[in-house]
Design a protein around this motif. Sequence first.
Motif, PDB file in Angstrom:
ATOM      1  N   HIS A 108       0.830  -1.208   0.000  1.00  0.00           N
ATOM      2  CA  HIS A 108       0.000   0.000   0.000  1.00  0.00           C
ATOM      3  C   HIS A 108       0.864   1.258   0.000  1.00  0.00           C
ATOM      4  N   THR A 109       2.057   1.171   0.607  1.00  0.00           N
ATOM      5  CA  THR A 109       2.968   2.327   0.615  1.00  0.00           C
ATOM      6  C   THR A 109       3.482   2.601  -0.790  1.00  0.00           C
ATOM      7  N   TRP A 110       3.842   1.542  -1.519  1.00  0.00           N
ATOM      8  CA  TRP A 110       4.307   1.708  -2.897  1.00  0.00           C
ATOM      9  C   TRP A 110       3.236   2.387  -3.751  1.00  0.00           C
ATOM     10  N   THR A 111       1.994   1.988  -3.570  1.00  0.00           N
ATOM     11  CA  THR A 111       0.903   2.597  -4.337  1.00  0.00           C
ATOM     12  C   THR A 111       0.842   4.099  -4.095  1.00  0.00           C
ATOM     13  N   LEU A 112       0.952   4.500  -2.832  1.00  0.00           N
ATOM     14  CA  LEU A 112       0.883   5.923  -2.495  1.00  0.00           C
ATOM     15  C   LEU A 112       2.113   6.678  -2.986  1.00  0.00           C
ATOM     16  N   LEU A 113       3.275   6.042  -2.952  1.00  0.00           N
ATOM     17  CA  LEU A 113       4.489   6.686  -3.448  1.00  0.00           C
ATOM     18  C   LEU A 113       4.416   6.884  -4.962  1.00  0.00           C
ATOM     19  N   GLU A 114       3.708   6.005  -5.644  1.00  0.00           N
ATOM     20  CA  GLU A 114       3.474   6.205  -7.075  1.00  0.00           C
ATOM     21  C   GLU A 114       2.481   7.339  -7.307  1.00  0.00           C
ATOM     22  N   LEU A 115       1.460   7.407  -6.472  1.00  0.00           N
ATOM     23  CA  LEU A 115       0.456   8.459  -6.629  1.00  0.00           C
ATOM     24  C   LEU A 115       1.039   9.848  -6.420  1.00  0.00           C
ATOM     25  N   ASN A 116       2.017   9.973  -5.487  1.00  0.00           N
ATOM     26  CA  ASN A 116       2.605  11.313  -5.250  1.00  0.00           C
ATOM     27  C   ASN A 116       3.944  11.501  -5.975  1.00  0.00           C
ATOM     28  N   ASN A 117       4.224  10.591  -6.918  1.00  0.00           N
ATOM     29  CA  ASN A 117       5.411  10.698  -7.800  1.00  0.00           C
ATOM     30  C   ASN A 117       6.742  10.578  -7.067  1.00  0.00           C
ATOM     31  N   THR A 118       6.738   9.951  -5.888  1.00  0.00           N
ATOM     32  CA  THR A 118       7.990   9.739  -5.157  1.00  0.00           C
ATOM     33  C   THR A 118       8.673   8.441  -5.566  1.00  0.00           C
ATOM     34  N   ILE A 129       0.551 -10.124  -5.987  1.00  0.00           N
ATOM     35  CA  ILE A 129       1.110  -8.775  -5.838  1.00  0.00           C
ATOM     36  C   ILE A 129       2.263  -8.611  -6.816  1.00  0.00           C
ATOM     37  N   PRO A 130       2.224  -7.604  -7.688  1.00  0.00           N
ATOM     38  CA  PRO A 130       3.326  -7.396  -8.637  1.00  0.00           C
ATOM     39  C   PRO A 130       4.667  -7.262  -7.904  1.00  0.00           C
ATOM     40  N   ARG A 131       5.705  -7.750  -8.530  1.00  0.00           N
ATOM     41  CA  ARG A 131       7.036  -7.706  -7.929  1.00  0.00           C
ATOM     42  C   ARG A 131       7.402  -6.288  -7.484  1.00  0.00           C
ATOM     43  N   SER A 150      -2.991 -12.955  13.232  1.00  0.00           N
ATOM     44  CA  SER A 150      -2.615 -11.772  12.452  1.00  0.00           C
ATOM     45  C   SER A 150      -3.511 -11.583  11.239  1.00  0.00           C
ATOM     46  N   GLU A 151      -3.604 -10.329  10.796  1.00  0.00           N
ATOM     47  CA  GLU A 151      -4.334  -9.968   9.586  1.00  0.00           C
ATOM     48  C   GLU A 151      -3.404  -9.146   8.699  1.00  0.00           C
ATOM     49  N   THR A 152      -3.672  -9.162   7.403  1.00  0.00           N
ATOM     50  CA  THR A 152      -2.785  -8.465   6.469  1.00  0.00           C
ATOM     51  C   THR A 152      -3.505  -7.407   5.635  1.00  0.00           C
ATOM     52  N   TRP A 153      -4.794  -7.175   5.904  1.00  0.00           N
ATOM     53  CA  TRP A 153      -5.557  -6.244   5.079  1.00  0.00           C
ATOM     54  C   TRP A 153      -4.927  -4.859   5.024  1.00  0.00           C
ATOM     55  N   MET A 154      -4.271  -4.446   6.122  1.00  0.00           N
ATOM     56  CA  MET A 154      -3.724  -3.085   6.174  1.00  0.00           C
ATOM     57  C   MET A 154      -2.598  -2.864   5.163  1.00  0.00           C
ATOM     58  N   TYR A 155      -1.942  -3.923   4.699  1.00  0.00           N
ATOM     59  CA  TYR A 155      -0.848  -3.794   3.734  1.00  0.00           C
ATOM     60  C   TYR A 155      -1.346  -3.703   2.287  1.00  0.00           C
ATOM     61  N   GLY A 186       4.769  -2.413  11.292  1.00  0.00           N
ATOM     62  CA  GLY A 186       5.840  -2.147  10.339  1.00  0.00           C
ATOM     63  C   GLY A 186       5.360  -1.370   9.129  1.00  0.00           C
ATOM     64  N   ALA A 187       4.354  -0.499   9.330  1.00  0.00           N
ATOM     65  CA  ALA A 187       3.773   0.222   8.199  1.00  0.00           C
ATOM     66  C   ALA A 187       3.447   1.665   8.574  1.00  0.00           C
ATOM     67  N   GLY A 188       4.183   2.221   9.531  1.00  0.00           N
ATOM     68  CA  GLY A 188       3.892   3.569   9.992  1.00  0.00           C
ATOM     69  C   GLY A 188       3.950   4.612   8.892  1.00  0.00           C
ATOM     70  N   ALA A 189       4.943   4.500   8.007  1.00  0.00           N
ATOM     71  CA  ALA A 189       5.052   5.463   6.907  1.00  0.00           C
ATOM     72  C   ALA A 189       3.856   5.338   5.977  1.00  0.00           C
ATOM     73  N   GLY A 190       3.437   4.104   5.709  1.00  0.00           N
ATOM     74  CA  GLY A 190       2.281   3.893   4.844  1.00  0.00           C
ATOM     75  C   GLY A 190       1.011   4.470   5.438  1.00  0.00           C
ATOM     76  N   PHE A 191       0.824   4.301   6.750  1.00  0.00           N
ATOM     77  CA  PHE A 191      -0.357   4.861   7.399  1.00  0.00           C
ATOM     78  C   PHE A 191      -0.351   6.383   7.308  1.00  0.00           C
ATOM     79  N   ALA A 192       0.821   6.989   7.505  1.00  0.00           N
ATOM     80  CA  ALA A 192       0.919   8.450   7.419  1.00  0.00           C
ATOM     81  C   ALA A 192       0.614   8.937   6.008  1.00  0.00           C
ATOM     82  N   LEU A 193       1.111   8.230   5.004  1.00  0.00           N
ATOM     83  CA  LEU A 193       0.822   8.603   3.619  1.00  0.00           C
ATOM     84  C   LEU A 193      -0.662   8.471   3.310  1.00  0.00           C
ATOM     85  N   GLU A 194      -1.306   7.440   3.865  1.00  0.00           N
ATOM     86  CA  GLU A 194      -2.754   7.308   3.697  1.00  0.00           C
ATOM     87  C   GLU A 194      -3.486   8.487   4.331  1.00  0.00           C
ATOM     88  N   ASP A 195      -3.022   8.888   5.522  1.00  0.00           N
ATOM     89  CA  ASP A 195      -3.652  10.016   6.219  1.00  0.00           C
ATOM     90  C   ASP A 195      -3.618  11.281   5.366  1.00  0.00           C
TER      91      ASP A 195
END
Length: 436
Positions: free
Chosen positions: A57-67, A105-107, A398-403, A317-326
């Motif tokens: 999910h972090t990669w998706t957001l980094l693509e959306l903001n061109n990072t 999930i794509p490589r 454990s659950e993995t939906w958040m990733y 292990g996804a704090g940056a991803g959560f912040a980007l979602e916010d």
Amino acid sequence: MNAGRRGKRVRVAIIGGGPGGLSAAIELSRLPFVEWDLYEKKPEISETGGGISLQPHTWTLLELNNTAQHIHDGDFFRHKHGLIEQRRNARSGEKIYEVPAPSDIPRAHQTCRLTRAKLQSALLKNVDESHVHVGKRLVNIEQLENKRVRIVFEDGFTDEVDVLVAADGIRSLIRRIRFPEYTLNYSGQCVYRTIVSKARVADINGIPFAPVFWKSVSGLYVYTCPLGDDDFEVTARIRRHKATEDQVSWGKCFSLQDLLPEFDEFCQPVREILRLAADEKTQEFVLLSGPRLHSMTDHKNIAFVGDAAHALCGNFGAGAGFALEDVYTLGKCLAWAHDCHRPPLEALGLYDQIRSPHYSRLYELLDRFAEIKSYLSSECLPIDEEIKMRVLRIAEASETWMYYYDIETVVEDEIQQAQMAFKASSRVDSLTDIYS
């Protein structure tokens, strides 16, 4: 009356230059009606700590903001077989459990690990640094009668804004000021992070070039994982008594040599890599815990993002991803309110409506983990059996939906519902005007 808001500019201040703050700057720069400034207390934009995970999910957001275009293959480590993590008995070295990457999930979106500084550098390349002000230590905030916020800095500088974005991390001053009853306390655990050379790790027999948690009991573990270039991270977590609050630190230099006896019962490869880490620069981070915020906003003109909103202590292990979602959500909500000629406070209300349930789900999962650990402690199992059962039961729960969270769709659906509610309300207002 609403038509008069069409050309209204929105002044926004971002406090904090970490991933959340920089991502907020990127999102807000896309909104032509927003005037933003970012304030960082340090003399420069810099990052502390070792590695950080980029989940799908972090990669998706980094693509959306061109990072994503600024993060290259050599900057990170991604296991060649898609292994997300492995969990081993720290005493025996026995492999207990491992998590493979989902086959669908794509490589390019699979989980990887890189230094925090490289992520920050990539984000900074998309930020207009003429709006970034360093050496600005916030000391106070005031709610004004005109529904704006005045922010006051140590050097005497002040600013008045329509929206304040609290991206000032786990020890958020804004959260302490606005929610004085929300007190974070030392949890009893410390984390020690070190970067060593891959070349030197290769000489140690038994340390896989993979993300590995070497688990023991009572929260004691070591995490080892390659990063980009020649970097290899070593992270150790232990319980330590802290006599005073003054000893609570974040990124303080520390001599890992003093803690090596704590790991005497760990297997030889782990002891060797810890001795190697003790020769390098190590930073100490205390883990903080406290009550849970029930809202991501305050007065509908302060938006909390990332660690400033919730103390998850790195559990996912996804704090940056959560912040980007916010911040992605916040930007979309501000755009919606502006298009509907509504004040920013309605944008923040929608932001809270979207993001608070997400964190509630995460906390429910943490509560489940805590119950499992508490029950295990009461069973009084032999230590190696307790380690194994702890790993397996946590894995089972454990659950993995958040990733793999589709924030784009979630936000789009919520905004459509808000738009329909707004149109329905406008029709009622029109009819009321006609027949009044």
